[in-house]
Design an enzyme around this catalytic site. Structure first.
Site, short mmCIF file in Angstrom:
data_model
loop_
_atom_site.label_atom_id
_atom_site.label_comp_id
_atom_site.label_asym_id
_atom_site.label_seq_id
_atom_site.Cartn_x
_atom_site.Cartn_y
_atom_site.Cartn_z
N ARG A 198 -61.63 57.31 -44.62
CA ARG A 198 -62.00 55.94 -43.87
C ARG A 198 -61.74 54.53 -44.50
NH1 ARG A 198 -66.34 55.58 -40.76
NH2 ARG A 198 -67.32 54.22 -41.60
N CYS A 227 -77.52 49.33 -37.69
CA CYS A 227 -77.64 49.57 -36.25
C CYS A 227 -78.66 50.47 -35.61
CB CYS A 227 -76.31 49.99 -35.64
SG CYS A 227 -75.59 51.57 -36.45
N GLU A 234 -65.18 51.11 -49.62
CA GLU A 234 -65.56 52.23 -48.80
C GLU A 234 -65.50 53.50 -49.65
OE1 GLU A 234 -66.74 55.09 -46.36
OE2 GLU A 234 -66.84 53.20 -45.80
#
Length: 449
Positions: free
Chosen positions: A134, A227, A129
């Site tokens: 995060r 997505c 990441e």
């Protein structure tokens, strides 16, 4: 949203009206169990029957009133709350025990925990990441899942190329995207949508895939997913990648309950029928796209094998750790690594990590404090906790007190105890002079239960 509906009326015709009709409906919600900690039967016994998600054997739908974010089973890694569509890409990746797997853009960790379940403790997951904050959340979520065979990195994809060229058996590129499938879950995504944003995402996605191609070994599997609905970030990205990399081919795999990709959206390449789509007006999911590609054995690359990073075994303080382990565990004492006074259990297949920004490697077992070993919260979450000799189920009132971080009087023998909730380990406590001293991590203590 200017131009969004017009765009989709062009692409999907009357189905665009169906998409428009449901955009204000509540989003689908789900959870995915951790089979290392609980079974389907355990889930049903605690919450009643839940409808299964067709494309994920461990996935189940949640009703609107089931709010489980503060449930102890959630924060202890018995299940992961996840939008049902998001469970698709790892099923398409289909990692096997022993594989070396890369999750290139892994935060917050839903798909990474799903990969760990598939690996079953064998092989290794490298979860990367680029955003450090995060990456820390990613590490926490993986830690709760219970396995040790993972490495969390905070690296740019380009920096990984020098270290891991042609190394991984499987790579997941769940790419940052315009998030059209998140409109019902995240209204802010609607405000951020524009065709410029879509095209900008497409450029970044192609860069990620270019890196992934270099990191995958011959015969390996690369899964690209988003997505979002639009072809610019889905079929057209895959079509572009296959043209740029003729040593990759799309591969079909049986996945229940999903729709195929749409070849007409990318120069009518019929191979794109092998890709996968979830539409919120067709399936019970917010929306996802996934493509499974295999790297052929004809590009001349040789697998690059980073050497295993083998830390020196530090002898100082090992007596206290050994004493603790022999008293409370029914399995042999593991070989550990030290960092300061903290002890770590590293993955067996850990590659050379020198020069990399490592957020987490394996599992922190605990630390030496004032001459004695103190077990960590991470050890409580570990699947090793199933081998702990003093695991206890508390009455409801005492369990509430434990979750609040309270200490209380008990008639138990002195020493360490592992507190569980219907078989799921939550955390440690220590009994001294008839008082149970709570060791549950402060960030987990809650009045809601």
């Amino acid at each position: 949203m200017e131009g969004f509906w017009e765009k989709y009326q062009t692409f999907i015709g009357i189905a665009a009206e169906k998409l428009k009709e449901i955009i204000n409906d509540p989003p689908f919600r789900g959870l995915r169990i951790n089979p290392g900690k609980i079974s389907k039967e355990d889930l049903y016994q605690r919450y009643g029957y839940l409808e299964a998600i067709p494309w994920c054997p461990e996935g189940y739908y949640l009703s609107e009133e089931m709010l489980l974010g503060k449930d102890p089973w959630h924060w202890a890694g018995a299940f992961y709350l996840q939008e049902p569509s998001a469970m698709l890409p790892v099923e398409v990746l289909d990692p096997k025990p022993g594989d070396k797997v890369l999750d290139l853009a892994a935060a917050p960790g839903g798909k990474a925990t799903q990969i760990l379940s598939k690996l079953k403790g064998e092989g290794i997951l490298v979860a990367n990441e680029v955003n450090f904050s995060r990456a820390k959340i990613l590490a926490e979520n993986l830690e709760r899942w219970g396995y040790e065979n993972f490495l969390v990195l905070n690296e740019s994809p380009l920096n990984l190329e020098e270290k891991f060229e042609a190394y991984f058996d499987r790579i997941l590129v769940d790419a940052p995207c315009s998030g059209e499938g998140m409109f019902r879950k995240n209204p802010r995504a609607i405000d951020e949508w524009s065709i410029e944003h879509v095209l900008g995402c497409s450029v970044r996605q192609k860069k990620l895939l270019t890196t992934a191609a270099k990191l995958l070994k011959e015969g390996g599997v690369l899964v690209y997913s988003t997505c979002t609905f639009n072809p610019e970030e889905n079929e057209r990205v895959v079509a572009w990648f296959l043209k740029q990399n003729p040593n990759f081919v799309l591969e079909s795999i049986e996945i229940k309950g999903v729709s195929p990709g749409i070849p007409e959206w990318a120069e009518s390449n019929l191979e794109l029928q092998k890709t996968f789509r979830i539409w919120p007006f067709k399936q019970k999911g917010e929306g996802h796209f996934a493509a499974r590609m295999v790297k052929l054995f004809d590009d001349g690359n040789k697998s690059h094998l980073p050497r295993k990073g083998k830390p020196e075994r530090k002898k100082i303080n090992m007596e206290e750790f050994s004493k603790f382990w022999q008293e409370y565990f029914t399995v042999p004492e593991p070989e550990v690594a030290f960092k300061g006074e903290k002890l770590f259990l590293l993955p067996q297949n850990l590659p050379d990590i020198n020069g990399l920004k490592v957020v987490c490697a394996g599992r922190e077992l605990g630390e030496i404090k004032k001459g004695r070993f103190v077990p960590s919260q991470a050890l409580a979450f570990s699947l090793l906790s199933k081998k702990f000799t003093r695991a206890l189920e508390l009455p409801k009132e005492q369990l509430r007190a434990f979750i609040k971080g309270e200490s209380f009087s008990v008639p138990w023998a002195e020493g360490w105890y592992l507190i569980c909730d219907e078989g799921v380990a939550l955390g440690f406590g220590y009994v001294k002079k008839g008082v149970f001293k709570n060791q549950l991590a402060k960030n987990l203590r809650s009045f809601a239960f």
